[in-house]
Design an enzyme around this catalytic site. Structure first.
Site, PDB file in Angstrom:
ATOM      1  N   HIS A 122     -10.628  -4.735   8.893  1.00  0.00           N
ATOM      2  CA  HIS A 122     -11.716  -5.087   7.004  1.00  0.00           C
ATOM      3  C   HIS A 122     -13.206  -4.474   7.190  1.00  0.00           C
ATOM      4  O   HIS A 122     -13.740  -4.216   6.094  1.00  0.00           O
ATOM      5  CB  HIS A 122     -11.869  -6.177   6.950  1.00  0.00           C
ATOM      6  CG  HIS A 122     -10.495  -6.833   6.414  1.00  0.00           C
ATOM      7  ND1 HIS A 122      -9.578  -7.975   7.332  1.00  0.00           N
ATOM      8  CD2 HIS A 122     -10.229  -6.833   5.116  1.00  0.00           C
ATOM      9  CE1 HIS A 122      -8.652  -7.902   6.937  1.00  0.00           C
ATOM     10  NE2 HIS A 122      -8.743  -7.610   4.943  1.00  0.00           N
ATOM     11  N   GLU A 151       0.959  -1.272  -0.002  1.00  0.00           N
ATOM     12  CA  GLU A 151       0.315   0.395   0.213  1.00  0.00           C
ATOM     13  C   GLU A 151       1.092   1.030   0.017  1.00  0.00           C
ATOM     14  O   GLU A 151       0.225   2.442  -0.542  1.00  0.00           O
ATOM     15  CB  GLU A 151      -0.563  -0.095   1.223  1.00  0.00           C
ATOM     16  CG  GLU A 151      -2.557  -1.479   0.791  1.00  0.00           C
ATOM     17  CD  GLU A 151      -2.228  -2.425   2.098  1.00  0.00           C
ATOM     18  OE1 GLU A 151      -0.859  -2.752   1.855  1.00  0.00           O
ATOM     19  OE2 GLU A 151      -2.639  -3.461   1.053  1.00  0.00           O
TER      20      GLU A 151
END
Lengths: 323, 319
Positions: free
Chosen positions: A129, A60
């Site tokens: 998540h 990321e």
């Protein structure tokens, strides 16, 4: 007007902006042939090819930093992280690099990047998540924070985010992807920082974001049965924040409830409440109430997750405590 | 690849410019005339000079917290740099950035960087933009031995290789990540060995030999321009000063410093230039005099420049 889902509206915005401007490209985890984890980029790889719809490694920091570097070099990247929760890995590239470049360099850099990230609970994805992290991004000077609740807003705001010359965090709620609504076929831009009154009412202002707009609208219907008319204001952007529309609504209703899915403590509602207290206290005749998630990570087990996410009854209770 | 005389002279000028600029800052910092803190590049001049001499004006660089050398070698303006470091309105960043955030996008300088390892991902973006736009430009990412351990650096090496980006990673290994010696922070002796993990060339050069740096970077730049992807060049060097000005340097010994000061890249290069006849001793002295004068002018410019007005505080937060 044709009906489209929130997901289709986002996909259409991406496609139309890529057709309009060759500098726009997409990069992120599984955004290519796979079509994105939730399907937002479906069909774009086939249409625009791998040069413009680029799968990245699951790293990321370099996704966000590559987008920032490409943006500072004249492109207009739309990067996607599969879940907003992964931004922790890449935060330096977002908040120390992309967000500050223009200021640090005395205005000489322009960083027109959009960072799309799905957030929110509701699919049993548990603590890493499912978060709603908009307050993190609101706290960073240099970032714009967009958080659409409807298909119409999703398309118009994504188009504006892509065209905007500042780095923009675009927060989609994964429980909204399947929600349908009217969406024009042609491209259109919704100005960033303009709230939308989703329901008019005279007795209480409910400022709600993302999925909570729908929850607030459901709460408003319940309140109506009890003779309370709620006005639901969706800021649509948390930075810039449309204070004017919120204050105008407070002037009319004299009461404010704020609803968001993010953790209530130090959440986005804290800023909105403080703003209302500083700038509109004279118009309030009751304490400001906030509805947000409790101060714990998002749980996994369905009954726990359901208990975690604020629902219409929570909003109704908050309104009834002051009305 | 032997540089022509013009390039050789330019290299000599650049190295001296960096040396005198940094010495000047050392003095001003000691005198309390510079706000904040500075990380000086003294002793490492050959790396920035050799690497940037292999680039065109359109090529790009990302720099580090120890960035003055990179910026000057890429063509950074002495006056604008000095004024920025003095916190003046006339500086590169209007006084908003300071030593660690100087940038000149027109010269391809995407900024010094206050975060160790912060520049790598940005460099991949700059290199990707070149490739995407078919611009035929190359990006050099400068990073230190400390940054070589950062995840961002590894992510950037990986992406650059996977995407065959026109990117050259120039590692300045000065032996210490702040106070921590290389042997305590990594198991490898040569950072260049890590290139193998990303299927790119990894080269070790004497970072105090400007021509060796130039040659290695030129080769990597050529490879990048040919679409063959990134390279990693490790330049072994040493910083004469501490991590920052004021660092007592208790973590290293005088003998080590003396040994490296004996390998001063500037006299080494000057001897070669004089020996080959590219520059005479007299010409070398004239170059030094001229640069000293330019630096004095930059100091005068900086000191005579106004500070930013508080009314400018909120400018340029957004585009």
């Amino acid at each position: 007007m044709p009906e489209k889902t929130y997901l289709q509206a986002l996909n259409e915005a991406l496609r139309q902006e890529m057709e309009r401007d060759e500098k726009v490209f997409i990069m992120g985890e599984d955004v290519g042939q796979f079509g994105g984890c939730f399907g937002v980029t479906q069909g774009l790889f086939e249409k625009f090819g791998e040069e413009r719809v680029r799968d990245t490694p699951i790293t990321e920091s370099v996704i966000v930093g590559c987008a920032a570097g490409a943006a500072a070099s004249g492109l207009r990247p739309v990067a996607e992280l599969m879940f907003v929760d992964f931004i922790g890995v890449a935060m330096d590239q977002l908040f120390n690099q992309a967000a500050k470049m223009r200021f640090m360099f005395g205005g000489k850099a322009t960083v027109p990047m959009t960072l799309r990230m799905p957030q929110g609970a509701g699919i049993g994805a548990a603590a890493q998540h499912s978060q709603s992290l908009e307050a993190w991004f609101m706290h960073i000077p240099g970032l714009k924070v967009v958080i659409p609740s409807t298909p119409y807003d999703a398309k118009g705001l994504l188009i504006s985010a892509i065209r905007d010359d500042s780095p923009t965090v675009f927060l989609e709620h994964k429980m909204l992807y399947g929600v349908s609504g009217e969406v024009p076929d042609e491209a259109y831009a919704i100005e960033l920082g303009k709230a939308d009154v989703k329901r008019e009412g005279s007795d209480v202002t409910i400022v709600a974001t993302s999925l909570m707009v729908h929850t607030a609208l459901a709460a408003a219907e319940k309140l109506k049965a009890d003779g309370i008319e709620a006005e639901v204001v969706d800021p649509r952007c948390l930075n810039p924040l449309d204070k004017y529309t919120i204050i105008e609504s407070i002037k009319k209703t004299n009461a404010l409830v704020i609803a968001h899915e993010a953790v209530q403590y130090a959440g986005p509602g804290a800023e909105i409440a403080a703003m209302a207290a500083e700038e509109a206290l004279d118009y309030l005749d009751a304490p400001i109430k906030r509805v947000g998630a409790p101060f714990c990570p998002v749980p996994f087990s369905p009954p726990l997750e359901k208990a975690y996410i604020p629902d219409a009854d929570d909003i109704v209770a908050a309104v009834k405590s002051i009305r | 690849m032997t540089p022509d005389k013009k390039t050789l002279v330019h290299m000599y000028e650049t190295m001296n410019k960096i040396r005198m600029f940094e010495k000047k800052l050392q003095d001003f910092f000691a005198a309390g005339e510079i706000p904040g803190f500075v990380h000086l590049y003294l002793g490492e001049e050959a790396v920035a000079t050799g690497a940037c001499s292999a680039l065109t004006d359109k090529d790009k660089i990302t720099s580090t917290h120890r960035g003055h050398g990179h910026l000057l070698a890429k063509g950074g303006d002495l006056k604008l740099m000095m004024a920025e470091i003095f916190g003046r309105k006339t500086g590169y960043c209007l006084g908003k950035g300071g030593s660690m955030h100087i940038a000149d996008l027109d010269l391809g300088i995407l900024g010094a960087n206050g975060i160790v390892g912060g520049g790598g991902p940005l460099a991949t973006g700059a290199a990707f933009a070149s490739k995407y736009s078919k611009a035929d430009t190359v990006t050099v990412c400068f990073f230190g031995d400390g940054a070589s351990n950062q995840g961002t650096t590894q992510e950037s090496l990986n992406l650059a290789s996977a995407w065959k980006l026109p990117l050259v990673f120039v590692n300045e290994n000065n032996g210490y990540g702040i106070s921590c010696p290389q042997c305590k922070s990594m198991a490898v002796t040569d950072i260049a060995d890590r290139a193998a993990a990303y299927d790119m060339p990894g080269v070790v050069v004497d970072g105090n030999d400007v021509l060796a740096v130039f040659e290695a970077v030129s080769e990597a730049v050529k490879r990048a321009r040919n679409g063959e992807g990134p390279s990693l060049i490790e330049c072994k060097t040493y910083r004469w000063r501490g991590h920052f000005e004021g660092d007592a340097c208790t973590y290293r010994c005088q003998e080590e410093l003396d040994e490296w000061m004996g390998k001063d890249p500037i006299p080494r290069f000057e001897a070669k230039l004089v020996e080959s006849g590219a520059v005479s001793k007299k010409e070398a002295a004239a170059i030094q005099d001229r640069i000293a004068k330019e630096i004095e002018e930059a100091v005068t410019f900086a000191k005579q420049s106004p500070f930013p007005d508080p009314s400018e505080l909120l400018d340029n937060v957004y585009a």
